[in-house]
Write an enzyme that holds these catalytic residues in place. Structure first.
Site: not given
Length: 158
Positions: A71, A73, A99, A102
């Site tokens: 992801h 992040e 999420c 993250c």
């Protein structure tokens, strides 16, 4: 101030630009880590270095999640770590609500604030951020258009 974006809008627009590099068609997300109004690192959702990209070979979906990509992040945090940039006290500007995984990584890294303009899968992440005392600011989505204007410089050169 005129048409200048405020700092949050400026950094969110940078996150939108970073998201254009995403290689997973299921979700384009961008993340900009900012400390003292300076960009520390950027990230977008994409495959680990040297691996296949979803755009090229398709998504690898397990339990309705593509596991081929990191992801945005995570990519921003690893970029900062690889370059030796501390992110404690920084703000994460993210195009989509992080999420849970993250969120935990941002919390553990010392991020002090998260700014988003989307509520995408706002699950346990909000609870983790609240428990850690991390402020989540929901901002308006910046304009998609980049307002590039040379102004008087352009006409002076003609």
């Amino acid at each position: 101030m005129g048409n200048r974006p405020d700092w949050d809008q400026y950094f969110l627009k940078l996150a939108m630009l970073a998201s254009e590099r995403a290689t997973c068609p299921r979700m384009h997300c961008g993340c900009i880590l900012v400390k003292d109004k300076h960009v520390v690192a950027t990230g977008y959702n994409g495959s680990i270095p040297g691996d296949d990209h979803c755009d090229d070979v398709g998504c690898w979906v397990v339990d309705n999640h593509c596991i081929r990509t990191n992801h945005a992040e995570m990519n921003a945090l690893t970029q900062a770590a690889k370059r030796g940039h501390a992110v404690g006290g920084a703000t994460a500007y993210v195009t989509n609500m992080p999420c849970t995984t993250c969120a935990k990584a941002l919390i553990a890294s010392g991020i002090a604030r998260v700014v988003v303009f989307s509520d995408f899968h706002d699950t346990l992440a909000s609870q983790f951020f609240a428990k850690a005392g991390i402020l989540i600011d929901k901002a308006d989505k910046p304009e998609n258009e980049i307002k590039y204007d040379l102004g008087s410089y352009s006409s002076a050169r003609k």
